[in-house]
Design an enzyme around this catalytic site. Sequence first.
Site, PDB file in Angstrom:
ATOM      1  N   ALA A  99       0.614  -1.351   0.240  1.00 30.89           N
ATOM      2  CA  ALA A  99       0.306   0.032   0.133  1.00 30.89           C
ATOM      3  C   ALA A  99       0.774   1.275  -0.252  1.00 30.89           C
ATOM      4  CB  ALA A  99      -1.341  -0.161   1.147  1.00 30.89           C
ATOM      5  N   GLY A 142       0.670  -4.903   0.906  1.00 31.73           N
ATOM      6  CA  GLY A 142      -0.636  -4.847   0.432  1.00 31.73           C
ATOM      7  C   GLY A 142      -0.121  -5.925  -1.030  1.00 31.73           C
ATOM      8  N   GLU A 145      -0.559  -9.266  -0.315  1.00 33.37           N
ATOM      9  CA  GLU A 145      -1.608  -9.531  -0.270  1.00 33.37           C
ATOM     10  C   GLU A 145      -2.376  -9.679  -1.620  1.00 33.37           C
ATOM     11  OE1 GLU A 145      -2.157  -6.409   2.365  1.00 33.37           O
ATOM     12  OE2 GLU A 145      -2.992  -7.596   4.254  1.00 33.37           O
ATOM     13  N   GLU A 165       5.007  -5.273   7.165  1.00 35.90           N
ATOM     14  CA  GLU A 165       4.004  -4.331   7.890  1.00 35.90           C
ATOM     15  C   GLU A 165       4.279  -3.787   9.145  1.00 35.90           C
ATOM     16  OE1 GLU A 165       2.642  -6.636   6.120  1.00 35.90           O
ATOM     17  OE2 GLU A 165       1.323  -5.472   4.825  1.00 35.90           O
TER      18      GLU A 165
HETATM   19  C1  HXC Z   1       5.486   4.544  -0.899  1.00 31.46           C
HETATM   20  C2  HXC Z   1       7.020   3.768  -2.125  1.00 31.46           C
HETATM   21  C3  HXC Z   1       6.736   2.008  -1.811  1.00 31.46           C
HETATM   22  C4  HXC Z   1       5.292   2.038  -0.237  1.00 31.46           C
HETATM   23  C5  HXC Z   1       8.627   1.828  -2.244  1.00 31.46           C
HETATM   24  N1  HXC Z   1       8.144   3.011  -2.426  1.00 31.46           N
HETATM   25  N2  HXC Z   1       7.166   1.449  -1.904  1.00 31.46           N
HETATM   26  N3  HXC Z   1       6.106   4.807  -1.839  1.00 31.46           N
HETATM   27  N4  HXC Z   1       4.132   3.079  -0.429  1.00 31.46           N
HETATM   28  N5  HXC Z   1       5.286   0.839  -0.345  1.00 31.46           N
HETATM   29  C6  HXC Z   1       8.861   4.030  -3.491  1.00 31.46           C
HETATM   30  C7  HXC Z   1      10.035   5.116  -2.463  1.00 31.46           C
HETATM   31  O1  HXC Z   1       9.498   5.601  -1.623  1.00 31.46           O
HETATM   32  C8  HXC Z   1      11.087   5.238  -3.413  1.00 31.46           C
HETATM   33  O2  HXC Z   1      10.520   6.273  -4.405  1.00 31.46           O
HETATM   34  C9  HXC Z   1      10.841   4.698  -5.097  1.00 31.46           C
HETATM   35  O3  HXC Z   1       9.833   3.285  -4.441  1.00 31.46           O
HETATM   36  C10 HXC Z   1      11.765   3.627  -4.673  1.00 31.46           C
HETATM   37  O4  HXC Z   1      11.579   2.705  -3.680  1.00 31.46           O
HETATM   38  P1  HXC Z   1      13.373   2.710  -2.865  1.00 31.46           P
HETATM   39  O5  HXC Z   1      13.482   2.134  -2.293  1.00 31.46           O
HETATM   40  O6  HXC Z   1      14.285   3.400  -2.835  1.00 31.46           O
HETATM   41  O7  HXC Z   1      14.030   1.677  -3.583  1.00 31.46           O
HETATM   42  P2  HXC Z   1      14.627   0.294  -2.552  1.00 31.46           P
HETATM   43  O8  HXC Z   1      16.118   0.425  -2.728  1.00 31.46           O
HETATM   44  O9  HXC Z   1      15.292  -1.535  -4.488  1.00 31.46           O
HETATM   45  O10 HXC Z   1      13.987  -0.965  -2.353  1.00 31.46           O
HETATM   46  C11 HXC Z   1      12.556  -1.227  -2.843  1.00 31.46           C
HETATM   47  C12 HXC Z   1      12.103  -1.847  -1.599  1.00 31.46           C
HETATM   48  C13 HXC Z   1      12.091  -0.254  -0.031  1.00 31.46           C
HETATM   49  C14 HXC Z   1      12.815  -3.033  -0.731  1.00 31.46           C
HETATM   50  C15 HXC Z   1      10.936  -2.551  -1.539  1.00 31.46           C
HETATM   51  O11 HXC Z   1      11.604   0.439  -2.063  1.00 31.46           O
HETATM   52  C16 HXC Z   1      10.595  -0.769   0.800  1.00 31.46           C
HETATM   53  O12 HXC Z   1      10.976  -1.239   1.781  1.00 31.46           O
HETATM   54  N6  HXC Z   1       9.473  -0.832   0.453  1.00 31.46           N
HETATM   55  C17 HXC Z   1       8.366  -0.443   1.481  1.00 31.46           C
HETATM   56  C18 HXC Z   1       7.552  -2.133   1.454  1.00 31.46           C
HETATM   57  C19 HXC Z   1       6.901  -2.175   2.779  1.00 31.46           C
HETATM   58  O13 HXC Z   1       6.781  -2.064   3.671  1.00 31.46           O
HETATM   59  N7  HXC Z   1       5.914  -2.625   1.822  1.00 31.46           N
HETATM   60  C20 HXC Z   1       4.349  -2.015   2.896  1.00 31.46           C
HETATM   61  C21 HXC Z   1       3.606  -1.288   3.292  1.00 31.46           C
HETATM   62  S1  HXC Z   1       2.489  -1.413   4.004  1.00 31.46           S
HETATM   63  P3  HXC Z   1      11.179   7.936  -4.182  1.00 31.46           P
HETATM   64  O14 HXC Z   1      10.237   8.867  -4.554  1.00 31.46           O
HETATM   65  O15 HXC Z   1      10.927   8.258  -2.483  1.00 31.46           O
HETATM   66  O16 HXC Z   1      12.418   7.261  -3.605  1.00 31.46           O
HETATM   67  C22 HXC Z   1       0.689  -1.936   3.627  1.00 31.46           C
HETATM   68  C23 HXC Z   1      -0.233  -2.037   4.223  1.00 31.46           C
HETATM   69  C24 HXC Z   1      -0.764  -2.806   3.536  1.00 31.46           C
HETATM   70  O17 HXC Z   1       1.159  -2.209   2.284  1.00 31.46           O
HETATM   71  C25 HXC Z   1      -2.056  -2.732   4.683  1.00 31.46           C
HETATM   72  C26 HXC Z   1      -3.640  -3.542   4.070  1.00 31.46           C
HETATM   73  C27 HXC Z   1      -3.344  -3.161   2.518  1.00 31.46           C
END
Ligand code: HXC
Length: 291
Positions: A99, A142, A145, A165
């Site tokens: 998400a 997400g 999911e 998360e």
């Molecule tokens: C918003 C995101 C994002 C996310 C990545 N980006 N994941 N933006 N929401 N979930 C954006 C980053 O901010 C960045 O943009 C760009 O994508 C590239 O990401 P990087 O981090 O620079 O890439 P990398 O170093 O290769 O790392 C990849 C990654 C990391 C390991 C996937 O991005 C990451 O850990 N993302 C979050 C994963 C996560 O926690 N997901 C769960 C979300 S909570 P900018 O412009 O900032 O450079 C969730 C709740 C679900 O899903 C609830 C029900 C649906």
Amino acid sequence: MAFLCRRAASLLKPSGAAPALLSAARLYSSGAQYEYILVEKRGEKKDVGFIQLNRPKALNALCDGLMKEVGEALNAFEADGDVGAIVITGSDRAFAAGADIKEMQNRTFQECYSGNFLAHWDRVSTVKKPVIAAVNGFALGGGCELAMMCDIIYAGEKAQFGQPEILLGTIPGSGGTQRLTRAVGKSLTMEMVLTGNRIDAQEAKQSGLVSKVYPVDQVVSEAIKCGEKIAANSKIVSAMAKEAVNAAFELSLTEGNRLEKRLFHSTFATDDRKEGMTAFVEKRKASFQDK
Ligand code: HXC
């Protein structure tokens, strides 16, 4: 390009072929225009609905607009009598990284609760037509999911699945704790949900989360092939089969078996059941009419 609506042509810009093609590819015959996804019909008979998540800069983070569009595209495919299966995919780098954290960052409990935040995601799991997730790269939070809401998951060799998360101070909110547990069991789910550890494609295959692993560049085409195979069967009977399998996650064995039997009996009310068995006896290929 026959499946694209006429409006596509009127939107083609004179400023170069690539953007024009992109605009066209964003339009599906329903007339809807999409900002975050690409939608078309694939397969030799154009009987597989294809949705590609397309927010590459944000690794396909599932913002509200994107998930609304996915719902609209699913509605269009559900209503399209030619479509017998649907494939959802992302890019080679990310199916979806979860998400949209930036969108969620400042939300309050009151907003989440009163607005039933994320409720519309459930549309993916209520579609009657079979849905296949073709996962390359990150399928996190997400994103994992979303893949699990689909009926079949194919993974590319470099796919990674996770529910991170907990690292953000929250927990899965679109079925992660429930569907992952049913797919891979308690211990691995607990480990993933409590530590944020990811599993790779091979572990996902071994644990039963995905059914097949393919080289990165073959996942989508294999998913389309699977979709074509499904689409060649009776759509109404496929829907019954899907309903019966899904019931296994909701009902006791006795109740599930009873539902299965009723649905099995129901297939005898269809022309397609008669055609399927007659075709076998007459040693020819069945021609299903979805009736
Ligand atoms: C918003 C995101 C994002 C996310 C990545 N980006 N994941 N933006 N929401 N979930 C954006 C980053 O901010 C960045 O943009 C760009 O994508 C590239 O990401 P990087 O981090 O620079 O890439 P990398 O170093 O290769 O790392 C990849 C990654 C990391 C390991 C996937 O991005 C990451 O850990 N993302 C979050 C994963 C996560 O926690 N997901 C769960 C979300 S909570 P900018 O412009 O900032 O450079 C969730 C709740 C679900 O899903 C609830 C029900 C649906």
